[in-house]
Design an enzyme around this catalytic site. Structure first.
Site, PDB file in Angstrom:
ATOM      1  N   ARG A  19      98.559  24.490  51.408  1.00 16.57           N
ATOM      2  CA  ARG A  19      97.290  24.542  50.673  1.00 16.57           C
ATOM      3  C   ARG A  19      97.508  24.340  49.172  1.00 16.57           C
ATOM      4  O   ARG A  19      96.677  23.719  48.496  1.00 16.57           O
ATOM      5  CB  ARG A  19      96.608  25.883  50.931  1.00 16.57           C
ATOM      6  CG  ARG A  19      95.242  26.009  50.281  1.00 16.57           C
ATOM      7  CD  ARG A  19      94.454  27.103  50.952  1.00 16.57           C
ATOM      8  NE  ARG A  19      93.113  27.224  50.398  1.00 16.57           N
ATOM      9  CZ  ARG A  19      92.714  28.236  49.627  1.00 16.57           C
ATOM     10  NH1 ARG A  19      93.573  29.199  49.296  1.00 16.57           N
ATOM     11  NH2 ARG A  19      91.477  28.277  49.184  1.00 16.57           N
ATOM     12  N   ASN A  64      90.833  29.202  43.735  1.00 16.05           N
ATOM     13  CA  ASN A  64      92.258  29.529  43.596  1.00 16.05           C
ATOM     14  C   ASN A  64      92.548  31.014  43.401  1.00 16.05           C
ATOM     15  O   ASN A  64      93.549  31.527  43.902  1.00 16.05           O
ATOM     16  CB  ASN A  64      92.852  28.768  42.406  1.00 16.05           C
ATOM     17  CG  ASN A  64      92.881  27.258  42.628  1.00 16.05           C
ATOM     18  OD1 ASN A  64      92.836  26.804  43.780  1.00 16.05           O
ATOM     19  ND2 ASN A  64      92.964  26.490  41.552  1.00 16.05           N
TER      20      ASN A  64
HETATM   21  C1  HEM Z   1      87.922  20.015  54.254  1.00 15.88           C
HETATM   22  C2  HEM Z   1      87.615  20.917  53.356  1.00 15.88           C
HETATM   23  C3  HEM Z   1      88.301  22.256  53.238  1.00 15.88           C
HETATM   24  C4  HEM Z   1      87.670  23.446  53.072  1.00 15.88           C
HETATM   25  C5  HEM Z   1      86.181  23.664  52.945  1.00 15.88           C
HETATM   26  C6  HEM Z   1      88.703  24.460  53.038  1.00 15.88           C
HETATM   27  C7  HEM Z   1      88.462  25.821  52.867  1.00 15.88           C
HETATM   28  C8  HEM Z   1      89.412  26.806  52.982  1.00 15.88           C
HETATM   29  C9  HEM Z   1      89.147  28.213  52.815  1.00 15.88           C
HETATM   30  C10 HEM Z   1      87.786  28.811  52.480  1.00 15.88           C
HETATM   31  C11 HEM Z   1      90.310  28.880  53.027  1.00 15.88           C
HETATM   32  C12 HEM Z   1      90.534  30.394  52.965  1.00 15.88           C
HETATM   33  C13 HEM Z   1      90.870  30.779  51.514  1.00 15.88           C
HETATM   34  C14 HEM Z   1      90.909  32.248  51.236  1.00 15.88           C
HETATM   35  O1  HEM Z   1      90.885  33.081  52.138  1.00 15.88           O
HETATM   36  O2  HEM Z   1      90.968  32.588  50.052  1.00 15.88           O
HETATM   37  C15 HEM Z   1      91.318  27.894  53.345  1.00 15.88           C
HETATM   38  C16 HEM Z   1      92.612  28.169  53.657  1.00 15.88           C
HETATM   39  C17 HEM Z   1      93.557  27.200  53.929  1.00 15.88           C
HETATM   40  N1  HEM Z   1      93.401  25.842  53.766  1.00 15.88           N
HETATM   41 FE1  HEM Z   1      91.668  24.868  53.533  1.00 15.88          FE
HETATM   42  N2  HEM Z   1      89.919  23.877  53.212  1.00 15.88           N
HETATM   43  C18 HEM Z   1      89.727  22.519  53.321  1.00 15.88           C
HETATM   44  C19 HEM Z   1      90.705  21.564  53.460  1.00 15.88           C
HETATM   45  C20 HEM Z   1      92.052  21.826  53.513  1.00 15.88           C
HETATM   46  C21 HEM Z   1      93.082  20.835  53.462  1.00 15.88           C
HETATM   47  C22 HEM Z   1      92.845  19.331  53.290  1.00 15.88           C
HETATM   48  C23 HEM Z   1      94.270  21.489  53.574  1.00 15.88           C
HETATM   49  C24 HEM Z   1      95.664  20.935  53.547  1.00 15.88           C
HETATM   50  C25 HEM Z   1      95.996  19.683  53.804  1.00 15.88           C
HETATM   51  C26 HEM Z   1      93.963  22.899  53.731  1.00 15.88           C
HETATM   52  C27 HEM Z   1      94.878  23.896  53.960  1.00 15.88           C
HETATM   53  C28 HEM Z   1      94.581  25.231  54.074  1.00 15.88           C
HETATM   54  C29 HEM Z   1      95.535  26.226  54.518  1.00 15.88           C
HETATM   55  C30 HEM Z   1      96.920  25.935  55.058  1.00 15.88           C
HETATM   56  C31 HEM Z   1      94.901  27.469  54.406  1.00 15.88           C
HETATM   57  C32 HEM Z   1      95.518  28.854  54.690  1.00 15.88           C
HETATM   58  C33 HEM Z   1      96.283  29.292  53.444  1.00 15.88           C
HETATM   59  C34 HEM Z   1      96.995  30.621  53.544  1.00 15.88           C
HETATM   60  O3  HEM Z   1      97.020  31.264  54.581  1.00 15.88           O
HETATM   61  O4  HEM Z   1      97.544  31.023  52.485  1.00 15.88           O
HETATM   62  N3  HEM Z   1      92.615  23.065  53.644  1.00 15.88           N
HETATM   63  N4  HEM Z   1      90.737  26.642  53.281  1.00 15.88           N
END
Ligand code: HEM
Length: 293
Positions: free
Chosen positions: A37, A69
Site C-alpha cells: 500500500r 495516510n
Molecule cells: C481502488 C481504490 C482503492 C481504495 C478505495 C482503497 C481503500 C483502502 C482502504 C480504505 C484501506 C484501509 C485503510 C485503513 O484501515 O486505514 C486500504 C488498505 C489497503 N490497501 Fe487499498 N484501496 C484502493 C486501492 C489499492 C491499491 C491499488 C493497492 C495496491 C496496489 C491497495 C493496497 C492496499 C493494502 C495492501 C491495504 C492493507 C494495508 C495494511 O494492512 O496495512 N489498495 N485500502
C-alpha cells in the site's frame, strides 16, 4: 529506466531488499500488505518519487498527515532499514523510490503472489504535496465511475484499476472505513455483514481492525475476487467492481483463474510504478528517505 539500472553500481540491491522484507514479514506478515500500500500511496501522489516518505518539520509539510495516510500507512521503518543497508553497501546510489517499488514486489511474492522485474532508475522528489495526497487517493465509499476516473487521471485503465484492487487480498482495515458498508449497504452477504458487525459496532471502535479478505488475509491469492462474487467485499468501493457493471466479467474470470490474475497483476504493477517518475537530472538520491538532502 530499466531493470538492470543498478546492476554494476549496486549488485547486491535486490538481495538486500528481499532479505530485509523477508525478516519484517517473519515478525509480522501484515507488513507485506503495508509495504504494498505504501507503494500505491507514493505513486498516486506526484508519482513514484518517495514523496510519501518525507517527514514533517517546522518548515516543511509532507504527505504523512493526509487523511488517507495518517494513522494508516505503515512500513516507514522497514524502508529505513533497507535504505541503511543499501547505503552501507552502495553509498549515494539507490533512490528511496526504487526501494519502495522493490519492497512492494517482494512483499507480494513472499506472501505467495507473483513476481516481476521492477523497472529501476527513479529519482527521489525534493517536494511533497499534502493537498494532492488528500485529493488523488480514492476512498472506500467511491463509486465505480469515480474509481475509473481517478485511475484514468494517472494513466491507468479500468482493467488496471480492477487488477490492482486485487491487492486487497492482503491486509487490514479500520472499522470506520467500512462501517457504512456493513450496516447500510445493499449487495452484501448478510452473514458476512453480521460477522464484521461483531467487531465493528455502530458507534465506537473506529480503529478496530478487520481483514480485508475474509478468507486469507496474509496470503496473496485470488480470493479477493471470490469474495466479490460472493458479495463479501469489505469496502463499498471494492464491491462496485462486481455490481452489474463493466468489470463484472473480469472479476468473475479472476475468481476462477488465479494464474490470469497473477499475470495481470504483475503487468499492472509495472504500469503503476511508471507514474510520473523523476529520471536523469531530475530529482535526487536521498541519503535519508525521510529528508531532502
Ligand atoms: C481502488 C481504490 C482503492 C481504495 C478505495 C482503497 C481503500 C483502502 C482502504 C480504505 C484501506 C484501509 C485503510 C485503513 O484501515 O486505514 C486500504 C488498505 C489497503 N490497501 Fe487499498 N484501496 C484502493 C486501492 C489499492 C491499491 C491499488 C493497492 C495496491 C496496489 C491497495 C493496497 C492496499 C493494502 C495492501 C491495504 C492493507 C494495508 C495494511 O494492512 O496495512 N489498495 N485500502
Amino acid at each position: 529506466m530499466n531493470q538492470k539500472f543498478y546492476q554494476k553500481t549496486c549488485p547486491n540491491l535486490q538481495t538486500i531488499v528481499r532479505s530485509v522484507v523477508s525478516e519484517a514479514l517473519a515478525t509480522e506478515a501484515r507488513m507485506g500488505a503495508s509495504l504494498l500500500r505504501l507503494f500505491f500511496h507514493d505513486c498516486f501522489v506526484q508519482g513514484c518519487d518517495a514523496s510519501i516518505l518525507l517527514d514533517d518539520t517546522p518548515t516543511f509539510t509532507g504527505e504523512k498527515t493526509a487523511l488517507p495516510n495518517i494513522n494508516s500507512v505503515r512500513g516507514y521503518e522497514v524502508i529505513d532499514a533497507i535504505k541503511s543497508q543499501v547505503e552501507a553497501s552502495c553509498p549515494r546510489t539507490v533512490s528511496c523510490a526504487d526501494i519502495v517499488a522493490l519492497a512492494a514486489r517482494d512483499s507480494v511474492n513472499l506472501l505467495g503472489g507473483p513476481t516481476w522485474n521492477v523497472v529501476l532508475g527513479r529519482k527521489d522528489a525534493q517536494t511533497a504535496s499534502l493537498s494532492l495526497a488528500n485529493s488523488d487517493l480514492p476512498g472506500p465509499g467511491s463509486s465505480l465511475s469515480t474509481l475509473i476516473s481517478m485511475f484514468a487521471a494517472k494513466g491507468l485503465s479500468p482493467q488496471d484499476m480492477a487488477v490492482l484492487s486485487g491487492a486487497h487480498t492482503i491486509g487490514q482495515s479500520r472499522c470506520f472505513l467500512f462501517r457504512d458498508r456493513i450496516y447500510n449497504d445493499i449487495n452484501i452477504n448478510a452473514s458476512f455483514a453480521a460477522l464484521r458487525q461483531q467487531t465493528c459496532p455502530l458507534s465506537g471502535g473506529d480503529s478496530n481492525l478487520a481483514p480485508i479478505d475474509v478468507q486469507s488475509p496474509v496470503t496473496f491469492d485470488n480470493s479477493f475476487y471470490v469474495n466479490l462474487v460472493n458479495k463479501q467485499g469489505l469496502f463499498h468501493s471494492d464491491q462496485e467492481l462486481f455490481n452489474g457493471g463493466s468489470l463484472d466479467s473480469l472479476v468473475a474470470q479472476f475468481s476462477k483463474d488465479q494464474a490470469a490474475f497473477f499475470s495481470a497483476f504483475a503487468k499492472s504493477m509495472v504500469r503503476l510504478g511508471a507514474i510520473n517518475t523523476l529520471t536523469g537530472k531530475n530529482g535526487e538520491i536521498r541519503l535519508n528517505c525521510r529528508t531532502i538532502n
